[in-house]
Enzyme design. Structure first.
Site, mmCIF file in Angstrom:
data_model
loop_
_atom_site.group_PDB
_atom_site.id
_atom_site.type_symbol
_atom_site.label_atom_id
_atom_site.label_comp_id
_atom_site.label_asym_id
_atom_site.label_seq_id
_atom_site.Cartn_x
_atom_site.Cartn_y
_atom_site.Cartn_z
ATOM 1 N N ARG A 133 1.334 -1.294 0.009
ATOM 2 C CA ARG A 133 0.244 0.066 -0.446
ATOM 3 C C ARG A 133 0.817 1.199 -0.486
ATOM 4 N NH1 ARG A 133 -1.747 2.123 4.716
ATOM 5 N NH2 ARG A 133 -2.487 0.272 5.593
ATOM 6 N N ASP A 165 -7.334 17.534 -16.347
ATOM 7 C CA ASP A 165 -6.906 15.682 -16.544
ATOM 8 C C ASP A 165 -7.151 15.923 -18.216
ATOM 9 O OD1 ASP A 165 -8.507 13.344 -17.016
ATOM 10 O OD2 ASP A 165 -10.156 13.764 -15.920
ATOM 11 N N LYS A 180 -7.942 4.521 -19.981
ATOM 12 C CA LYS A 180 -8.147 5.104 -21.168
ATOM 13 C C LYS A 180 -7.347 4.022 -21.968
ATOM 14 C CE LYS A 180 -12.313 5.791 -19.584
ATOM 15 N NZ LYS A 180 -11.977 6.515 -18.232
ATOM 16 N N TYR A 191 -15.560 14.832 -16.995
ATOM 17 C CA TYR A 191 -16.697 13.258 -16.730
ATOM 18 C C TYR A 191 -17.464 13.418 -15.925
ATOM 19 C CZ TYR A 191 -16.627 8.609 -15.702
ATOM 20 O OH TYR A 191 -17.808 7.808 -14.987
HETATM 21 N N1 LCS Z 1 -11.396 11.806 -16.072
HETATM 22 C C1 LCS Z 1 -11.719 11.589 -17.947
HETATM 23 C C2 LCS Z 1 -11.495 12.739 -18.116
HETATM 24 C C3 LCS Z 1 -12.590 10.738 -17.412
HETATM 25 O O1 LCS Z 1 -12.393 10.789 -18.967
HETATM 26 C C4 LCS Z 1 -12.839 9.439 -16.323
HETATM 27 C C5 LCS Z 1 -13.652 8.634 -16.573
HETATM 28 C C6 LCS Z 1 -12.132 9.863 -15.237
HETATM 29 C C7 LCS Z 1 -11.747 10.717 -14.650
HETATM 30 C C8 LCS Z 1 -12.656 8.365 -14.125
HETATM 31 O O2 LCS Z 1 -11.818 7.486 -14.324
HETATM 32 P P1 LCS Z 1 -12.313 5.905 -13.716
HETATM 33 O O3 LCS Z 1 -12.559 5.792 -12.571
HETATM 34 O O4 LCS Z 1 -12.852 5.353 -14.745
HETATM 35 O O5 LCS Z 1 -10.569 5.167 -14.591
HETATM 36 N N2 LCS Z 1 -14.537 8.266 -17.446
HETATM 37 C C9 LCS Z 1 -15.433 7.419 -18.328
HETATM 38 C C10 LCS Z 1 -16.424 7.652 -19.182
HETATM 39 O O6 LCS Z 1 -16.112 8.618 -20.188
HETATM 40 N N3 LCS Z 1 -16.701 6.607 -19.661
HETATM 41 O O7 LCS Z 1 -16.921 5.513 -18.451
HETATM 42 C C11 LCS Z 1 -16.071 6.018 -17.391
#
Ligand code: LCS
Length: 394
Positions: A61, A185, A210, A113
């Protein structure tokens, strides 16, 4: 870690940069150190590791060799001192705001998001963090929203799902003039297309789920920034506990080695789709930073090496028409997420951004008929044919 002796090109950096063969075995791909705890040589050694007087792994951790390699590589690619990886993008954002804005105020872009919006709108106030949402495509809005207790400016650029682009250098200048940090971001662009720290941002953040993972098989997040700040952030992560697993980091390291190829192909496909949609009679508006019609086209050109692989568009006929289109595609996959090898199509208002009320969606440009496509790495002709046959059914 040291650069290779030459000055590597953008793609070479993803293959070779920032990591090295395993120092213990010479293994060419980083091994998965699937281990929770590490043996001390003695009681004294254990105490010295805990006191920070000796280098050594303690417990996964806190730190782990596989995780460390990924963090160093991402920091290298972003041009940052240090990186920290998390169990998801949301865990990264949570850790960031807890550290950077506890007891204070955040100015956030209003195009973010849906999960980020939910965290900022509903949960952050319960943690004593107040968030104002503004349209950051006009830097003046950031300035007007700043308060004496503003500690963090947070922008997604390009933004999900509106593809709005914020001028990073202008946002950084404003944040710094009031003693706040700027976090970007950078999920949509990846460090291949945009390096926010080069434009003055303090922190570059990713949903590594992603493009960095890139194969639809990992959920992960990370952020990078200056050493002292990241050391403090590490303490927050240790105590909050949203750490990533070694296996996930291995998947991300594998993904990074081909990211430049995948992003190039995804971007070429997105450009082909955007141009096709822009001229289509059943499409009202296309949002893609690679089109001259994009309102922040010039800003995008200034700070990005390319417009990326995601676009969104409004079909004539609103929400029913959008649903019919999504139900008519044959090759594209109806799914959320983005940055996968396969092209994904979704409806933000009812899916990724359904955490926003209809009023908030209307205020922030998420129209009822908006459809988002995250282009994959298939052949462009197959994607164009798929959209063509789907639009013909409307
Ligand atoms: N930042 C952006 C720009 C994102 O598109 C997402 C998730 C996150 C943060 C959060 O990341 P995660 O915890 O899911 O790894 N975006 C998503 C989307 O557009 N569709 O499903 C998840």
């Amino acid at each position: 870690m040291a650069d290779p002796p030459m000055r590597p090109g953008r793609g070479t950096r993803f293959v070779h940069g920032g990591d090295e063969h395993d120092p213990h075995t010479g293994a060419v791909s980083t091994p998965i150190y699937q281990v929770s705890t590490f043996a001390f040589k003695s009681a004294e050694h254990g105490a010295a590791c805990f006191a920070g007087e000796e280098e050594g792994y303690i417990y996964s951790r806190l730190d782990n060799p596989t995780i460390k390699v990924f963090e160093k590589k991402l920091a290298y690619l972003e041009g940052a001192d240090e990186g920290l990886a998390f169990a998801s993008g949301m865990a990264a954002i949570h850790n960031l705001i807890c550290h950077a804005a506890h007891g204070g105020h955040v100015v956030s872009g209003n195009a973010v998001y849906g999960g980020t919006f939910a965290l900022f709108e509903h949960l952050a106030p319960q943690l004593g963090i107040d968030v104002s949402f503004v349209d950051t495509t006009d830097p003046g809005n950031i300035e007007r929203a700043m308060r004496p207790d503003t500690r963090l400016v947070f922008v997604e650029t390009p933004a999900n799902p509106t593809l709005a682009v914020t001028d990073i250098a202008a946002a950084a200048e404003l944040a710094h003039s009031r003693g706040a940090l700027l976090a970007v971001d950078n999920t949509f662009s990846t460090p291949y297309l945009q390096r926010p720290l080069e434009h003055g941002a303090d922190v570059a953040l990713h949903s590594c789920t992603k493009y960095i993972g890139g194969h639809g098989d990992a959920v992960a997040g990370a952020y990078c920034g200056p050493r002292e700040f990241m050391n403090e952030s590490r303490d927050w992560r240790t105590d909050i506990g949203g750490v990533i697993s070694p296996l996930q980091c291995w998947l991300l390291l594998r993904g990074l080695k081909t990211l430049h190829l995948r992003v190039e192909r995804s971007q070429a496909n997105a450009m082909a789709l955007a141009r096709f949609l822009e001229g289509h009679p059943k499409v009202e508006r296309v949002r893609y930073p690679g089109l001259e019609s994009h309102p922040q086209y010039a800003v995008g050109k200034k700070q990005m090496q390319g417009p990326g692989g995601i676009l969104s568009f409004d079909v004539a006929g609103g929400v029913e028409a959008g649903a019919r289109l999504i139900n008519s595609v044959r090759l594209m996959t109806v799914a959320v997420s983005l940055g996968d090898c396969a092209t994904l199509i979704e409806h933000p208002a009812s899916m990724t951004h359904s955490t926003m009320s209809p009023e908030a969606q209307a205020r922030y440009g998420i129209t009822p008929g908006l459809v988002r496509i995250a282009a994959g790495i298939e052949d462009a002709d197959d994607l164009l044919a798929d959209l063509d046959q789907a639009l013909a059914k409307m």
